[in-house]
Design a protein around this motif. Structure first.
Motif, PDB file in Angstrom:
ATOM      1  N   PHE A  55     -37.167  19.243  -5.739  1.00 51.86           N
ATOM      2  CA  PHE A  55     -37.789  19.801  -6.944  1.00 51.86           C
ATOM      3  C   PHE A  55     -38.368  18.723  -7.858  1.00 51.86           C
ATOM      4  N   ASP A  56     -37.969  17.481  -7.660  1.00 52.40           N
ATOM      5  CA  ASP A  56     -38.443  16.370  -8.501  1.00 52.40           C
ATOM      6  C   ASP A  56     -39.972  16.383  -8.624  1.00 52.40           C
ATOM      7  N   VAL A  57     -40.630  16.561  -7.496  1.00 54.09           N
ATOM      8  CA  VAL A  57     -42.094  16.555  -7.448  1.00 54.09           C
ATOM      9  C   VAL A  57     -42.646  17.701  -8.292  1.00 54.09           C
ATOM     10  N   TYR A  58     -42.035  18.854  -8.180  1.00 60.00           N
ATOM     11  CA  TYR A  58     -42.495  20.025  -8.919  1.00 60.00           C
ATOM     12  C   TYR A  58     -42.218  19.889 -10.413  1.00 60.00           C
ATOM     13  N   ALA A  59     -41.092  19.312 -10.757  1.00 59.84           N
ATOM     14  CA  ALA A  59     -40.760  19.127 -12.172  1.00 59.84           C
ATOM     15  C   ALA A  59     -41.860  18.336 -12.876  1.00 59.84           C
ATOM     16  N   GLU A  60     -42.344  17.293 -12.220  1.00 60.42           N
ATOM     17  CA  GLU A  60     -43.429  16.492 -12.796  1.00 60.42           C
ATOM     18  C   GLU A  60     -44.678  17.348 -13.007  1.00 60.42           C
ATOM     19  N   ARG A  61     -44.986  18.167 -12.021  1.00 61.84           N
ATOM     20  CA  ARG A  61     -46.182  19.010 -12.115  1.00 61.84           C
ATOM     21  C   ARG A  61     -46.043  20.079 -13.197  1.00 61.84           C
ATOM     22  N   PHE A  71     -39.250  19.807 -18.564  1.00 64.81           N
ATOM     23  CA  PHE A  71     -39.197  19.296 -17.196  1.00 64.81           C
ATOM     24  C   PHE A  71     -39.232  17.769 -17.145  1.00 64.81           C
ATOM     25  N   LEU A  72     -39.628  17.136 -18.255  1.00 62.40           N
ATOM     26  CA  LEU A  72     -39.559  15.672 -18.317  1.00 62.40           C
ATOM     27  C   LEU A  72     -38.109  15.187 -18.210  1.00 62.40           C
ATOM     28  N   LYS A  73     -37.175  16.053 -18.560  1.00 65.12           N
ATOM     29  CA  LYS A  73     -35.753  15.702 -18.536  1.00 65.12           C
ATOM     30  C   LYS A  73     -35.097  15.999 -17.188  1.00 65.12           C
ATOM     31  N   TYR A  74     -35.873  16.447 -16.224  1.00 68.82           N
ATOM     32  CA  TYR A  74     -35.292  16.791 -14.923  1.00 68.82           C
ATOM     33  C   TYR A  74     -34.548  15.622 -14.272  1.00 68.82           C
ATOM     34  N   GLU A  76     -32.756  13.297 -15.606  1.00 69.38           N
ATOM     35  CA  GLU A  76     -31.440  13.207 -16.232  1.00 69.38           C
ATOM     36  C   GLU A  76     -30.561  14.376 -15.801  1.00 69.38           C
ATOM     37  N   PHE A  77     -31.156  15.569 -15.742  1.00 72.35           N
ATOM     38  CA  PHE A  77     -30.424  16.742 -15.272  1.00 72.35           C
ATOM     39  C   PHE A  77     -29.928  16.528 -13.844  1.00 72.35           C
ATOM     40  N   LYS A  78     -30.800  16.024 -12.991  1.00 71.45           N
ATOM     41  CA  LYS A  78     -30.433  15.812 -11.581  1.00 71.45           C
ATOM     42  C   LYS A  78     -29.331  14.762 -11.463  1.00 71.45           C
ATOM     43  N   GLU A  79     -29.361  13.772 -12.313  1.00 71.47           N
ATOM     44  CA  GLU A  79     -28.315  12.750 -12.294  1.00 71.47           C
ATOM     45  C   GLU A  79     -26.946  13.368 -12.596  1.00 71.47           C
ATOM     46  N   ILE A  80     -26.892  14.221 -13.585  1.00 76.19           N
ATOM     47  CA  ILE A  80     -25.634  14.900 -13.926  1.00 76.19           C
ATOM     48  C   ILE A  80     -25.245  15.874 -12.821  1.00 76.19           C
ATOM     49  N   LEU A  81     -26.216  16.604 -12.294  1.00 80.29           N
ATOM     50  CA  LEU A  81     -25.945  17.538 -11.202  1.00 80.29           C
ATOM     51  C   LEU A  81     -25.376  16.806  -9.982  1.00 80.29           C
ATOM     52  N   ASN A  82     -25.954  15.657  -9.667  1.00 81.81           N
ATOM     53  CA  ASN A  82     -25.432  14.850  -8.553  1.00 81.81           C
ATOM     54  C   ASN A  82     -24.004  14.402  -8.828  1.00 81.81           C
ATOM     55  N   TYR A  83     -23.730  14.046 -10.065  1.00 85.65           N
ATOM     56  CA  TYR A  83     -22.375  13.631 -10.434  1.00 85.65           C
ATOM     57  C   TYR A  83     -21.402  14.791 -10.263  1.00 85.65           C
ATOM     58  N   PHE A  84     -21.759  15.958 -10.768  1.00 79.76           N
ATOM     59  CA  PHE A  84     -20.901  17.141 -10.625  1.00 79.76           C
ATOM     60  C   PHE A  84     -20.720  17.512  -9.152  1.00 79.76           C
ATOM     61  N   SER A  85     -21.742  17.283  -8.349  1.00 74.27           N
ATOM     62  CA  SER A  85     -21.680  17.602  -6.917  1.00 74.27           C
ATOM     63  C   SER A  85     -20.767  16.660  -6.147  1.00 74.27           C
TER      64      SER A  85
END
Length: 163
Positions: A55-61, A71-74, A76-85
């Motif tokens: 989704f990174d590519v789409y977030a930019e778009r 979506f500019l914050k995606y 940071e969101f993904k970093e936290i999501l990866n941590y929780f995962s």
């Protein structure tokens, strides 16, 4: 030990053993902790991470396409999501708490041979290593378990958020 056996009937023993895999000796619900590898937060985070895919590519778009700056914050969101995962904790009964480094409860409960603090003749004590807020939660949880039993306490909190 006397209190420990009082809480377990032959029909509840399996439930009690399962509950011990989810509740730490202090009474906090490991199963709802973000660090717990077998917990819901970890499972749901992995699921969301898998469903988002690349989704990174789409977030930019979408920043421009939808005129949506959030979506500019995606990243940071993904970093936290990866941590929780990544949930790395096996639970307080299997290893020292990864969140509360000063926690003395696991070792103390093992030494006293009790499953939960309220089962100790010295409860409440000042040997937890917790800060003021966690000490208050610890005392409330154990007082509640002492009053209503471990299974009823677990059934009351099992679907509630930990935080």
């Amino acid at each position: 030990m006397e209190n420990r056996n009082k809480d377990i009937s032959s029909t509840e023993s399996m439930d009690y053993e399962f509950i011990k895999t989810r509740l730490s000796p202090c009474g906090l619900h490991c199963g709802k902790c973000f660090a717990f590898s077998e917990g819901e937060i970890c499972r749901l985070s992995k699921n969301l991470n898998n469903n988002l895919g690349n989704f990174d590519v789409y977030a930019e778009r979408f920043v421009n396409l939808l005129n949506e700056p959030s979506f500019l914050k995606y990243p940071e969101f993904k970093e936290i999501l990866n941590y929780f995962s990544s949930g790395k904790c096996k639970g307080c009964r299997k290893e020292k708490c990864v969140l509360f480094k000063n926690c003395n409860v696991r070792e103390c409960s093992e030494n006293k041979q009790v499953d939960f603090c309220f089962q100790c003749s010295e409860f409440p004590c000042n040997n937890t290593g917790f800060d003021k807020n966690l000490q208050k939660r610890w005392k409330l949880a154990n007082t509640k378990m002492k009053e209503c039993g471990v299974e009823e306490y677990y059934n009351e909190i099992k679907d509630k958020p930990r935080y």
